[in-house]
Design an enzyme around this catalytic site. Sequence first.
Site, PDB file in Angstrom:
ATOM      1  N   GLU A 109       0.816  -1.184  -0.049  1.00 11.64           N
ATOM      2  CA  GLU A 109      -0.063  -0.044   0.110  1.00 11.64           C
ATOM      3  C   GLU A 109       0.912   1.286   0.090  1.00 11.64           C
ATOM      4  O   GLU A 109       2.128   1.190   0.306  1.00 11.64           O
ATOM      5  CB  GLU A 109      -1.129  -0.014   0.961  1.00 11.64           C
ATOM      6  CG  GLU A 109      -0.251  -0.034   2.484  1.00 11.64           C
ATOM      7  CD  GLU A 109       0.234  -1.151   2.785  1.00 11.64           C
ATOM      8  OE1 GLU A 109       1.367  -1.338   3.631  1.00 11.64           O
ATOM      9  OE2 GLU A 109      -0.260  -2.206   2.615  1.00 11.64           O
ATOM     10  N   ASP A 110       0.332   2.358  -0.417  1.00 14.46           N
ATOM     11  CA  ASP A 110       1.079   3.563  -0.237  1.00 14.46           C
ATOM     12  C   ASP A 110       1.423   3.940   1.126  1.00 14.46           C
ATOM     13  O   ASP A 110       0.766   3.436   2.082  1.00 14.46           O
ATOM     14  CB  ASP A 110       0.441   4.773  -0.906  1.00 14.46           C
ATOM     15  CG  ASP A 110       0.024   4.820  -2.502  1.00 14.46           C
ATOM     16  OD1 ASP A 110       0.671   3.886  -3.248  1.00 14.46           O
ATOM     17  OD2 ASP A 110      -0.651   5.192  -3.090  1.00 14.46           O
ATOM     18  N   ILE A 111       2.511   4.778   1.230  1.00  5.54           N
ATOM     19  CA  ILE A 111       2.803   5.219   2.706  1.00  5.54           C
ATOM     20  C   ILE A 111       1.828   5.868   3.415  1.00  5.54           C
ATOM     21  O   ILE A 111       1.698   5.531   4.624  1.00  5.54           O
ATOM     22  CB  ILE A 111       4.015   6.029   2.529  1.00  5.54           C
ATOM     23  CG1 ILE A 111       5.188   5.065   2.089  1.00  5.54           C
ATOM     24  CG2 ILE A 111       4.299   6.780   3.873  1.00  5.54           C
ATOM     25  CD1 ILE A 111       6.695   6.401   1.748  1.00  5.54           C
ATOM     26  N   VAL A 113      -1.333   5.256   3.370  1.00  3.64           N
ATOM     27  CA  VAL A 113      -2.668   4.340   3.131  1.00  3.64           C
ATOM     28  C   VAL A 113      -2.511   3.501   4.635  1.00  3.64           C
ATOM     29  O   VAL A 113      -1.414   2.793   4.655  1.00  3.64           O
ATOM     30  CB  VAL A 113      -2.700   3.674   2.023  1.00  3.64           C
ATOM     31  CG1 VAL A 113      -4.004   2.519   2.065  1.00  3.64           C
ATOM     32  CG2 VAL A 113      -3.079   4.562   0.759  1.00  3.64           C
ATOM     33  N   LYS A 254      -6.983   5.906  -5.727  1.00  2.00           N
ATOM     34  CA  LYS A 254      -6.916   7.433  -5.599  1.00  2.00           C
ATOM     35  C   LYS A 254      -7.167   8.371  -6.918  1.00  2.00           C
ATOM     36  O   LYS A 254      -7.937   9.236  -6.982  1.00  2.00           O
ATOM     37  CB  LYS A 254      -5.452   7.664  -5.273  1.00  2.00           C
ATOM     38  CG  LYS A 254      -5.046   7.464  -3.659  1.00  2.00           C
ATOM     39  CD  LYS A 254      -3.774   7.918  -3.425  1.00  2.00           C
ATOM     40  CE  LYS A 254      -3.336   7.435  -2.033  1.00  2.00           C
ATOM     41  NZ  LYS A 254      -1.878   7.812  -1.698  1.00  2.00           N
TER      42      LYS A 254
END
Length: 310
Positions: A109-111, A113, A254
Amino acid sequence: MSQVMSGYQMVSANNQEKIVGLPGSAILSLSGGVAPLPVKGAIKEEILCSREPIYLAGHYLKFSRFLSQTPWEVDGKRMYETSIQEEIERIVLPIFLPRTAKFHSGGREDIDVRMLGEGRPFVLELIDAKRIPSSFDEGLLGRIEADLKKNPLVNVRGLYMDNEKCFERLKESETEKIKAYACIVHCSRPVKPEDIENLHKVRDLKIAQKTPLRVLHRRTLMIREKIIHRLRAVQLNEQFLIVAVLSSAGTYIKEFVHGDLERTVPNLGTLLHAETDILQLDVLKLSLIHISEPTRLLSISYAVFCLKKK
């Protein structure tokens, strides 16, 4: 005990002392009539021992929006104080004492998230461990989980010892069919009840996503076809919503929300006939194989519960 090898008799240190005192002819007879090679320097022997890797597998949950999965540096500068890998290793490495360790996961996952729900599958590969806990220590993995539950940033669940086939299972988990997300969305105009109703009517909406601008430097430029299976929205106030999304694997959530300068079409903004932006995103579940109505409602209820706790 001595043994014969390649025409030479291997002898013990005790016998070596006796041989030194023998005349040359006697030494020659011991070697089977073959003159020993001259020794020009010290002889060095090395014996290297190593263990099979240990594969510690489980699922991690991430509660911080300022935490990378692995240590992240840019131009030699550390971007964040710690990472998911380091937080798990802080508990595990002192127990097994490996020479080194490698962190593997089923996607990332993105940082900013969070990873909630059942967590994301991972494997910590422990290479050449110096300490192997007894197989009779059945409570070890439970104690590791308990120690990590005290961590406000990362938890783990379902720890078990795996084998080298774990990498195949991690790869499969990345491509499982349906994933659940929840996000907080801002709308450029007041949201009406009919807007919410229209979002709830979405069924298997096909979208086209050009490689997002934010990852274009490291991903191939192409158009990916994805599916938004279901949407569920809860209005927080006039212009803010909690939106739960069930989508196919690999969907850029997103970009689905804000449109990425129309690189994702259709998007949430086109569905609401407004400009929309995303404030926060959580991953709720990574392996929804079926989209039964109870599963859908359960996931959405959980999404609302998680986000309202903030």
